[in-house]
Write a protein that holds these residues in place. Sequence first.
Motif, mmCIF file in Angstrom:
data_model
loop_
_atom_site.group_PDB
_atom_site.id
_atom_site.type_symbol
_atom_site.label_atom_id
_atom_site.label_comp_id
_atom_site.label_asym_id
_atom_site.label_seq_id
_atom_site.Cartn_x
_atom_site.Cartn_y
_atom_site.Cartn_z
ATOM 1 N N ASP A 240 68.286 -138.044 7.773
ATOM 2 C CA ASP A 240 69.401 -138.575 8.577
ATOM 3 C C ASP A 240 69.407 -138.030 10.003
ATOM 4 O OD1 ASP A 240 70.532 -140.318 6.708
ATOM 5 O OD2 ASP A 240 71.560 -138.685 5.697
ATOM 6 N N LEU A 241 68.342 -138.300 10.723
ATOM 7 C CA LEU A 241 68.189 -137.816 12.097
ATOM 8 C C LEU A 241 69.318 -138.284 13.009
ATOM 9 C CD1 LEU A 241 66.370 -136.333 14.176
ATOM 10 C CD2 LEU A 241 65.240 -138.533 14.592
ATOM 11 N N GLN A 242 69.917 -139.425 12.717
ATOM 12 C CA GLN A 242 70.949 -139.983 13.603
ATOM 13 C C GLN A 242 72.132 -139.038 13.802
ATOM 14 O OE1 GLN A 242 70.174 -141.273 10.609
ATOM 15 N NE2 GLN A 242 72.032 -141.476 9.379
ATOM 16 N N PHE A 243 72.304 -138.066 12.914
ATOM 17 C CA PHE A 243 73.459 -137.183 13.026
ATOM 18 C C PHE A 243 73.340 -136.162 14.153
ATOM 19 C CE2 PHE A 243 74.302 -138.450 8.531
ATOM 20 C CZ PHE A 243 75.544 -138.995 8.769
ATOM 21 N N ILE A 244 72.156 -136.035 14.775
ATOM 22 C CA ILE A 244 72.067 -135.117 15.907
ATOM 23 C C ILE A 244 72.037 -135.888 17.227
ATOM 24 C CG2 ILE A 244 70.931 -133.313 14.566
ATOM 25 C CD1 ILE A 244 68.305 -134.048 15.989
ATOM 26 N N ALA A 245 72.363 -137.177 17.193
ATOM 27 C CA ALA A 245 72.438 -137.967 18.423
ATOM 28 C C ALA A 245 73.462 -137.348 19.365
ATOM 29 C CB ALA A 245 72.825 -139.408 18.098
ATOM 30 N N GLY A 246 73.076 -137.175 20.616
ATOM 31 C CA GLY A 246 73.979 -136.629 21.609
ATOM 32 C C GLY A 246 74.109 -135.120 21.586
ATOM 33 N N LYS A 247 73.436 -134.428 20.663
ATOM 34 C CA LYS A 247 73.514 -132.968 20.571
ATOM 35 C C LYS A 247 72.312 -132.369 21.314
ATOM 36 C CE LYS A 247 76.964 -133.551 17.739
ATOM 37 N NZ LYS A 247 78.346 -133.318 18.162
ATOM 38 N N ASP A 248 72.475 -132.106 22.595
ATOM 39 C CA ASP A 248 71.346 -131.752 23.454
ATOM 40 C C ASP A 248 70.654 -130.466 23.028
ATOM 41 O OD1 ASP A 248 71.893 -133.997 24.911
ATOM 42 O OD2 ASP A 248 73.007 -132.958 26.489
ATOM 43 N N ALA A 249 71.417 -129.401 22.778
ATOM 44 C CA ALA A 249 70.806 -128.125 22.417
ATOM 45 C C ALA A 249 70.063 -128.224 21.087
ATOM 46 C CB ALA A 249 71.871 -127.031 22.345
ATOM 47 N N THR A 250 70.680 -128.913 20.136
ATOM 48 C CA THR A 250 70.036 -129.090 18.830
ATOM 49 C C THR A 250 68.754 -129.906 18.969
ATOM 50 O OG1 THR A 250 72.162 -128.995 17.684
ATOM 51 C CG2 THR A 250 70.332 -129.994 16.497
ATOM 52 N N GLN A 251 68.797 -130.952 19.783
ATOM 53 C CA GLN A 251 67.608 -131.787 19.973
ATOM 54 C C GLN A 251 66.476 -131.026 20.654
ATOM 55 O OE1 GLN A 251 68.052 -135.872 21.268
ATOM 56 N NE2 GLN A 251 70.201 -135.875 20.668
ATOM 57 N N GLU A 252 66.831 -130.128 21.563
ATOM 58 C CA GLU A 252 65.810 -129.302 22.220
ATOM 59 C C GLU A 252 65.062 -128.472 21.185
ATOM 60 O OE1 GLU A 252 63.654 -127.614 25.444
ATOM 61 O OE2 GLU A 252 65.074 -129.294 25.454
ATOM 62 N N GLU A 253 65.804 -127.818 20.294
ATOM 63 C CA GLU A 253 65.178 -127.015 19.260
ATOM 64 C C GLU A 253 64.414 -127.899 18.270
ATOM 65 O OE1 GLU A 253 63.742 -124.094 16.963
ATOM 66 O OE2 GLU A 253 64.660 -123.910 18.944
#
Length: 472
Positions: A240-253
Amino acid sequence: MRTGGEADDRTGERQRAWARVRAHLRESAGVRLFDQWLKPLTLAEDDGTESIRLTLPSAFMTNWVRNHYADRLLHEFRALLPEVRSVSIETAAAVPALEALRADSTQAIASPQAPAAAASSTAVARPDTASARPAFDPRFCFSRFVVDASNKVAFNAARALAEPGVPRFSPLFLHSNTGMGKTHLMHAIGAAFLEACPDATAIYMPAERFMFEFVQALRARDTHGFKARLRSVDLLMIDDLQFIAGKDATQEEFFHTINEVIAAGKRLVVSADRPPQTLDGVEPRILARLAAGLVADIKPADLALRRAVLDRKLAEMSDIVVPETVLELLAARISASLREVEGALNRLVAYAELTGVAIDLDFATETLGDALRGAQKRVTIDEIQRAVSVYFDIKPIDLISARRARAVARPRQIAMYLAKRLTTRSLPEIGRKFGGRDHSTVIHAVRRIEELRSTDSEIDTAVRTLQRDLKI
């Protein structure tokens, strides 16, 4: 060694936490649902581990709560007791028989997407050491996945990735609507891979948990341990990758994690509810890396597949008789997801056993009335967000962003209002779909739009138009 006083303090702390969790569940789920499914939950005796054990009086209730509330229960307990690593939901009659097995089991983290077998919650091991072993749901294996043209490519790709040796491709990106089998395939990959490679390591983790654990690592100043744990495994699966949409710091990691996994030639599986190119709010560089592997979709299940899933499920239920006409009704009327098809059969059988009434067409219609009526046209939150975005001429990403401008905030409130009125999603689920907002934000939005509909004709017209368009 824990002293008697310390044990008593710990037990008391858990009981107080459980009382607060129950109160939160009753508020968010509503009295009717809470009384029917959640009120019977009982906190089991503290066994000195970092796991919370909850019991229910029947296997059917256990499976339903696992399917719908495993993630919520874990989040609730960890918010109050950070040391809790897992929440198991068990059938009361099966609890004593588990004690011998529990001593040899690995520490586990509850998985919100994969309900476990009758006596233990679905879990994924916390690999604090190289020898930690994940416990994948034994029901979610390749042999129990019903294959047809709609999911054949995804199924074959999953089996290929689980084979030993150098992987033919990586990453594997699975996408489909909710409840079509993505999580089933991911658990099947993990179990088959570890069976073929006993010395290998694997982690299955919903994207929400990735974000949660990353934030916890930041607060604890232990990001090194978090990075090392995920990047050292042979198989990493993020659901369920869609749940980190818009989460910049999480996406960076997340980007650096998958980069290292792919560069090391290891196996990576990621799933989402839509293909990479339509995942709004996810960084293009992440999508590019994922799209470079094998992208496999699972199409909506047709009537034949839904019926085949019911037949398979019924074959596993001993001494249960369900007439053909009832099976045909369920397959024809419940089409939103295979998970709901199975859930409807579980509910029907459970009610029949609890009431002692034989299953027939009238009994099915009466018992599943709401589900059968609602299945005629199911609206998803994604559909609501798209419709609201088009109506107000804004971008879909605006609805899950932190922007508070009136031109965005009001459409967002209308979308939350429609999500509460037109779907069966809980308040926390709706909040998560709108950028991880709290359930109280959803309550405020619903109440605000209700007030405005009686005083603002433009708002009322917008709501009426959107409701009509979504129900067509």
